[in-house]
Write an enzyme that holds these catalytic residues in place. Structure first.
Site, mmCIF file in Angstrom:
data_model
loop_
_atom_site.group_PDB
_atom_site.id
_atom_site.type_symbol
_atom_site.label_atom_id
_atom_site.label_comp_id
_atom_site.label_asym_id
_atom_site.label_seq_id
_atom_site.Cartn_x
_atom_site.Cartn_y
_atom_site.Cartn_z
ATOM 1 N N SER A 290 0.851 -1.188 0.000
ATOM 2 C CA SER A 290 0.000 0.000 0.000
ATOM 3 C C SER A 290 0.880 1.229 0.000
ATOM 4 O O SER A 290 2.024 1.196 0.444
ATOM 5 C CB SER A 290 -0.936 -0.003 1.204
ATOM 6 N N ALA B 284 0.594 5.912 -0.570
ATOM 7 C CA ALA B 284 -0.237 7.079 -0.292
ATOM 8 C C ALA B 284 -1.504 7.064 -1.143
ATOM 9 O O ALA B 284 -2.521 7.630 -0.765
ATOM 10 C CB ALA B 284 0.560 8.350 -0.547
ATOM 11 N N ASP C 258 11.491 12.343 -7.634
ATOM 12 C CA ASP C 258 11.088 11.687 -6.387
ATOM 13 C C ASP C 258 11.290 10.179 -6.454
ATOM 14 O O ASP C 258 10.516 9.423 -5.878
ATOM 15 C CB ASP C 258 9.617 12.032 -6.096
HETATM 16 P P1 AMP Z 1 2.115 2.483 -4.827
HETATM 17 O O1 AMP Z 1 0.768 2.692 -4.228
HETATM 18 O O2 AMP Z 1 2.123 2.554 -6.310
HETATM 19 O O3 AMP Z 1 3.143 3.366 -4.182
HETATM 20 O O4 AMP Z 1 2.551 0.988 -4.474
HETATM 21 C C1 AMP Z 1 2.728 0.559 -3.121
HETATM 22 C C2 AMP Z 1 3.537 -0.742 -3.078
HETATM 23 O O5 AMP Z 1 2.815 -1.798 -3.731
HETATM 24 C C3 AMP Z 1 4.885 -0.670 -3.808
HETATM 25 O O6 AMP Z 1 5.901 -0.166 -2.988
HETATM 26 C C4 AMP Z 1 5.113 -2.132 -4.165
HETATM 27 O O7 AMP Z 1 5.660 -2.822 -3.063
HETATM 28 C C5 AMP Z 1 3.707 -2.659 -4.417
HETATM 29 N N1 AMP Z 1 3.404 -2.640 -5.861
HETATM 30 C C6 AMP Z 1 2.776 -1.642 -6.532
HETATM 31 N N2 AMP Z 1 2.648 -1.932 -7.835
HETATM 32 C C7 AMP Z 1 3.233 -3.153 -8.005
HETATM 33 C C8 AMP Z 1 3.447 -4.000 -9.144
HETATM 34 N N3 AMP Z 1 3.028 -3.648 -10.363
HETATM 35 N N4 AMP Z 1 4.083 -5.167 -8.945
HETATM 36 C C9 AMP Z 1 4.504 -5.514 -7.708
HETATM 37 N N5 AMP Z 1 4.334 -4.765 -6.602
HETATM 38 C C10 AMP Z 1 3.710 -3.591 -6.740
#
Ligand code: AMP
Length: 370
Positions: free
Chosen positions: A35, A37, A152
């Protein structure tokens, strides 16, 4: 209604952790993976293709203007990019039928194994280390070619697979962003922000080289290079390790920033041999010694406080530590378009953002149905 839209309209509900997912039936077997922000991310089996995918739920992304701009930017950019080092968009939908009911957006992406913060504690050989860096540089160069300067980059927004392939997950700060004041419970990570961002100076594309340098350093040392506890401490940590910058740099700061920076005790900093001694690097193969020298040389060129003296992305790609991986089709892939920054720089109310976001999702479905 077209066939695709009809199939996509068959939704079901399932709860993952505390989050309700309302998604098309083609996606099964959801498992929580992270998860951020912006929302909760799960992995799922796409029964239509037989592959596992990642699905991010953005809950009410228009709840305030900051969230809405970020979501809008991310969706527009994800739709248009197609590069192996930038996470690809596979589907975009909302279960909500019309604008008045519209609440959540789901983004379906290629699934990767883990984000880069999990890799930090693994001892990498030079081959893997340089390949990861090469891919970060390729992804960032591709964004730069479309007029997107990220500003960032951080390990949590970079994802990798066990085979060492790497993709950048997001597109960073909007051009007009002030550096990230957000009314969310999430702490903004600043460890990778370049001096010109911390100090509010102008920036150019090698602002992203700084972040990649910090990530490189973290992969080598196994810990965050500049773990600042806040905005000011972030700068203190940089100066502690790299030394007080010379007057030519100070002269370019805004008067009040300059007064503060010059009031700090003078620091000599450390040499790169002290910061990155041989024993931090692999040394089992015959040419590891030479590669270590190259790696340290690249770190010393990336982690330069003054952006005018810092290496560019192109120079990084041609550096001996990285050049072995150079593939023209990856490095010089033509960008999808130059990003039109005017939309996100225009002031809209929350309701207008809601309508703009809804349109983006509907346009995608109509495009996919053609
Ligand atoms: P985000 O909300 O995009 O910042 O994603 C939060 C976390 O979810 C990331 O730090 C990853 O650990 C995981 N995550 C997001 N997208 C992917 C993806 N396409 N494949 C694998 N893990 C993901």
């Amino acid at each position: 209604m077209s066939a695709v839209a009809a199939v996509e309209s068959e939704y079901y509900k399932t709860t993952i952790g505390e989050t309700l997912f309302e998604i098309p039936k083609r996606y099964e077997n959801l498992k929580s993976i992270g998860s951020g922000a912006q929302g909760v991310v799960v992995s799922a089996l796409d029964t239509k293709t037989g592959t596992r995918v990642a699905i991010k739920k953005m809950s009410k992304p228009f709840q305030n203007v900051t969230h809405a701009k970020r979501a809008y930017r991310e969706i527009v950019l994800m739709k248009s990019f197609n590069h192996k080092n930038i996470v690809g968009l596979l589907n975009l939908f909302t279960p909500d039928h019309d604008l008045s009911q519209f609440s959540d957006i789901y983004i379906v992406m290629e699934l990767m194994d883990a984000n880069l913060s999990r890799v930090v504690h693994i001892d990498l050989d030079h081959e893997r280390l340089s390949f990861l860096l090469y891919q970060m540089l390729c992804g960032i160069k591709h964004m730069h070619a479309a007029d997107i300067i990220h500003r960032d980059l951080k390990p949590s927004n970079i994802v990798v697979k066990e085979d060492c392939s790497l993709k950048i997950l997001d597109f960073g700060l909007a051009r007009a962003a002030d550096g990230g004041f957000m009314m969310t419970p999430y702490v903004v990570t600043r460890y990778y922000r370049a001096p010109e961002v911390i100090l509010g100076m102008g920036y150019k594309s090698n602002v992203d080289v700084w972040a990649i340098g910090c990530i490189f350093a973290e992969l080598v040392r196994g810990q965050i290079l500049f773990p600042g506890s806040d905005h000011i401490d972030q700068w203190t940590k940089v100066v502690d390790l790299l030394g007080t910058p010379p007057p030519i740099f100070m002269q370019r700061l805004l008067p009040n920033v300059r007064a503060y920076v010059e009031s700090l005790p003078h620091k000599r900093g450390y040499t790169f041999a002290q910061l990155f001694p041989d024993d931090l690097f692999p040394c089992s193969l015959p040419d590891d010694r030479e590669k270590t020298t190259n790696a340290r040389d690249l770190l010393a060129r990336m982690l330069v406080v003054d952006p005018d003296k810092r290496i560019s992305v192109d120079e990084c790609l041609r550096h001996p530590y990285i050049f072995q991986w150079y593939d023209q089709s990856e490095v010089e892939a033509p960008p999808p378009m130059r990003y039109d920054h005017t939309v996100e720089e225009t002031d809209h109310t929350v309701d207008e953002w809601k309508a703009l976001l809804f349109r983006q999702v509907i346009n995608y479905r109509e495009g996919a149905a053609k």
